[in-house]
Design a protein around this motif. Structure first.
Motif, mmCIF file in Angstrom:
data_model
loop_
_atom_site.group_PDB
_atom_site.id
_atom_site.type_symbol
_atom_site.label_atom_id
_atom_site.label_comp_id
_atom_site.label_asym_id
_atom_site.label_seq_id
_atom_site.Cartn_x
_atom_site.Cartn_y
_atom_site.Cartn_z
ATOM 1 N N PRO A 63 31.282 25.622 -33.352
ATOM 2 C CA PRO A 63 30.414 24.853 -32.300
ATOM 3 C C PRO A 63 29.068 24.812 -32.195
ATOM 4 O O PRO A 63 28.372 25.430 -31.625
ATOM 5 C CB PRO A 63 30.482 25.379 -31.199
ATOM 6 N N TRP A 64 28.717 23.971 -33.812
ATOM 7 C CA TRP A 64 27.535 24.041 -34.263
ATOM 8 C C TRP A 64 27.246 22.448 -35.214
ATOM 9 O O TRP A 64 29.007 22.313 -35.609
ATOM 10 C CB TRP A 64 26.718 25.011 -34.803
ATOM 11 N N THR A 65 26.220 22.102 -35.192
ATOM 12 C CA THR A 65 26.126 20.586 -35.982
ATOM 13 C C THR A 65 27.040 20.743 -37.151
ATOM 14 O O THR A 65 27.387 20.163 -38.313
ATOM 15 C CB THR A 65 25.227 20.461 -35.363
ATOM 16 N N THR A 85 46.671 13.155 -43.202
ATOM 17 C CA THR A 85 46.082 13.239 -42.146
ATOM 18 C C THR A 85 45.422 14.067 -41.829
ATOM 19 O O THR A 85 46.109 14.792 -42.090
ATOM 20 C CB THR A 85 47.403 12.530 -41.663
ATOM 21 N N VAL A 86 44.730 14.169 -41.521
ATOM 22 C CA VAL A 86 43.448 15.286 -41.416
ATOM 23 C C VAL A 86 43.688 15.440 -39.690
ATOM 24 O O VAL A 86 42.714 14.434 -38.793
ATOM 25 C CB VAL A 86 42.186 15.093 -41.670
ATOM 26 N N GLU A 87 43.053 16.367 -38.921
ATOM 27 C CA GLU A 87 43.364 16.885 -37.809
ATOM 28 C C GLU A 87 41.586 17.534 -37.389
ATOM 29 O O GLU A 87 42.742 18.759 -37.837
ATOM 30 C CB GLU A 87 44.092 17.908 -37.209
ATOM 31 N N VAL A 88 40.726 17.549 -36.184
ATOM 32 C CA VAL A 88 39.975 18.464 -36.495
ATOM 33 C C VAL A 88 40.129 19.187 -34.948
ATOM 34 O O VAL A 88 40.562 18.796 -34.347
ATOM 35 C CB VAL A 88 38.508 17.464 -36.079
ATOM 36 N N VAL A 89 40.003 20.699 -35.529
ATOM 37 C CA VAL A 89 40.712 21.413 -33.952
ATOM 38 C C VAL A 89 38.792 22.328 -33.580
ATOM 39 O O VAL A 89 38.387 22.924 -34.941
ATOM 40 C CB VAL A 89 41.673 22.377 -34.390
ATOM 41 N N THR A 90 39.049 21.879 -32.373
ATOM 42 C CA THR A 90 37.326 22.785 -32.204
ATOM 43 C C THR A 90 37.947 23.937 -31.490
ATOM 44 O O THR A 90 38.189 24.029 -30.509
ATOM 45 C CB THR A 90 36.825 21.968 -31.057
ATOM 46 N N ASP A 92 36.177 28.121 -31.884
ATOM 47 C CA ASP A 92 35.920 29.406 -32.117
ATOM 48 C C ASP A 92 35.975 30.490 -33.096
ATOM 49 O O ASP A 92 36.498 30.411 -33.354
ATOM 50 C CB ASP A 92 36.121 30.674 -30.699
ATOM 51 N N GLU A 93 34.527 30.926 -34.160
ATOM 52 C CA GLU A 93 33.904 30.937 -35.083
ATOM 53 C C GLU A 93 35.308 32.591 -35.924
ATOM 54 O O GLU A 93 35.756 32.840 -36.395
ATOM 55 C CB GLU A 93 33.171 30.814 -35.041
ATOM 56 N N ASN A 94 35.424 33.094 -34.630
ATOM 57 C CA ASN A 94 35.954 34.678 -34.167
ATOM 58 C C ASN A 94 37.785 34.278 -33.956
ATOM 59 O O ASN A 94 38.363 35.159 -34.335
ATOM 60 C CB ASN A 94 35.519 35.360 -33.447
ATOM 61 N N ILE A 95 38.271 33.560 -33.476
ATOM 62 C CA ILE A 95 39.403 33.506 -33.104
ATOM 63 C C ILE A 95 40.372 32.313 -34.043
ATOM 64 O O ILE A 95 41.292 32.810 -34.467
ATOM 65 C CB ILE A 95 39.537 32.472 -31.777
ATOM 66 N N GLN A 96 39.722 31.737 -35.496
ATOM 67 C CA GLN A 96 40.115 31.062 -36.107
ATOM 68 C C GLN A 96 40.971 31.895 -36.977
ATOM 69 O O GLN A 96 41.644 31.003 -38.040
ATOM 70 C CB GLN A 96 39.311 30.176 -36.345
ATOM 71 N N TRP A 97 40.071 32.895 -37.005
ATOM 72 C CA TRP A 97 40.244 33.816 -38.568
ATOM 73 C C TRP A 97 42.247 34.103 -38.350
ATOM 74 O O TRP A 97 42.962 34.016 -39.111
ATOM 75 C CB TRP A 97 39.528 35.195 -38.912
ATOM 76 N N SER A 98 43.011 34.341 -36.939
ATOM 77 C CA SER A 98 44.401 34.620 -37.264
ATOM 78 C C SER A 98 45.161 33.314 -36.678
ATOM 79 O O SER A 98 45.798 33.049 -37.788
ATOM 80 C CB SER A 98 44.534 35.621 -35.258
ATOM 81 N N ALA A 99 43.990 32.028 -36.469
ATOM 82 C CA ALA A 99 44.581 30.534 -36.811
ATOM 83 C C ALA A 99 44.863 30.226 -38.822
ATOM 84 O O ALA A 99 46.124 30.069 -38.529
ATOM 85 C CB ALA A 99 43.739 29.351 -36.348
ATOM 86 N N ALA A 107 42.201 25.296 -43.059
ATOM 87 C CA ALA A 107 40.587 25.765 -43.408
ATOM 88 C C ALA A 107 39.626 26.152 -42.802
ATOM 89 O O ALA A 107 39.715 24.917 -41.373
ATOM 90 C CB ALA A 107 40.143 24.909 -44.616
ATOM 91 N N THR A 108 38.553 26.244 -43.020
ATOM 92 C CA THR A 108 37.626 26.222 -42.369
ATOM 93 C C THR A 108 36.627 26.419 -43.166
ATOM 94 O O THR A 108 36.403 26.600 -44.124
ATOM 95 C CB THR A 108 37.173 27.864 -41.253
ATOM 96 N N LEU A 109 35.599 25.742 -42.286
ATOM 97 C CA LEU A 109 34.420 25.201 -43.785
ATOM 98 C C LEU A 109 33.185 25.478 -43.789
ATOM 99 O O LEU A 109 31.785 25.584 -44.564
ATOM 100 C CB LEU A 109 34.356 23.689 -43.956
#
Length: 341
Positions: A63-65, A85-90, A92-99, A107-109
């Protein structure tokens, strides 16, 4: 209208007989000639490019630009240059680790490492379920900021020690904070140690969470319009530094020893400079090697990212439109990210 003339019966019968005879002796039409040549094949309709391995790449949008424009630069290139094919998933930066560990996210960038030492240790070092994809190229820095006009009026506020003075801290007070000055935070999910820093440095401040980056920006716009006090959590790179004259409050210098006390609430120093990096599900290279190569190679400068952030936040472009403008203007840069084989 003219009158009809009656045909004599004999003539009528004779005419009908002649017609029937002619029909009975008519030769049937010959069937179409049969060719020995095979029928011409119909041209096959064009089909859309197939996703390599049938895999959808899922990218985490935090959640930042800055995170948003990174994601859309990658999405455009993965889809239009590599056929994914790419899907963008909004998320939280902490929750993303388990996903990421489970493969639900590819990936997270934009990871700010100062707030994720435990996640890096658990998921990258120990479990090896997430892979470090290398630096994004952008150097980040979280800090405490206030409008420079406040420092011009009260030079003591240039450092944290000024906020030990109850009278100066009270300049930032609100109905919610009472006699204490307000320190405006952002999204509660962000990495932030401000309550610990305030308590450990003995400052007369109270943290109030605004809820989002947009809410912080709105508060800053309002403060500037009234030449009013505002002390807030923010960072660089960001377009706000092009829009307003801000001063970063000097906190005690960052040290590793200081941040070793994060788990016990002992931080009493500044945020570090962060070499932002990317991370991916550990199975990405095997499942989508060309996507893995592009994301690993993806790297640009603070100036590149700030130009896109400013287009979103100052020119009101959508993140995807800002990313596309950058892609169109910087082919020489992103061509080097593409896989070579």
């Amino acid at each position: 209208m003219p009158k009809l003339r009656r045909m004599p019966l004999v003539v009528l019968l004779l005419t009908m007989a002649l017609l029937l005879a002619a029909c009975g002796t008519q030769t049937p039409a010959a069937p179409p000639a049969v060719s020995d040549a095979p029928p011409a094949e119909a041209e096959a309709p064009a089909s859309p490019p197939q996703t390599p391995n049938g895999m959808t790449i899922t990218l985490a949008e935090n959640p930042w630009t800055g995170s948003s424009v990174n994601v859309y630069v990658a999405k455009i290139l993965l889809e239009e240059q590599l056929g994914y094919t790419v899907e963008v998933v909004t998320v939280d930066e902490n929750i993303q680790w388990s996903a990421l560990a489970s493969g639900d996210l590819s990936a997270t960038l934009e990871i700010w490492p100062s707030g994720h030492a435990d996640n890096v240790q658990q998921y990258i070092v120990e479990q090896q379920l997430v892979e470090d994809l290398g630096p994004l190229g952008v150097i980040g820095k979280i800090g405490w900021y206030l409008p420079t006009y406040m420092v011009e009026q009260h030079p003591e506020l240039a450092t944290y020690e000024g906020f030990r003075d109850p009278e100066l801290a009270a300049l930032f007070s609100t109905a919610e904070t009472g006699v204490a000055g307000q320190f405006l935070g952002g999204d509660p999910s962000w990495v932030q140690y401000d309550e610990d820093i305030i308590a450990n440095l003995g400052l007369n401040l109270q943290v109030v969470q605004s809820g989002s980056e947009q809410a912080v920006m709105a508060a800053l716009d309002a403060a500037y319009s009234r030449n009013a006090p505002l002390l807030f959590y923010f960072w660089t790179p960001h377009s706000v530094h092009a829009k307003y004259d801000l001063t970063e409050v000097q906190l005690p210098p960052y040290t590793d020893t200081c941040y070793d006390q994060a788990d016990t609430g002992g931080i009493a120093c500044d945020y570090p400079e962060d070499v932002l990096f990317k991370a991916a599900w550990a199975g990405l290279q095997a499942q989508a090697p060309s996507a893995y190569a592009l994301l690993s190679n993806m790297r640009y400068s603070n100036e590149d990212q700030i130009s896109m952030i400013a287009a979103v936040e100052l020119e009101n472009l959508e993140p995807e439109d800002a990313a596309r403008a950058w892609v169109e203007a910087n082919e020489a840069t992103w061509r080097t990210w593409l896989p070579t084989n």
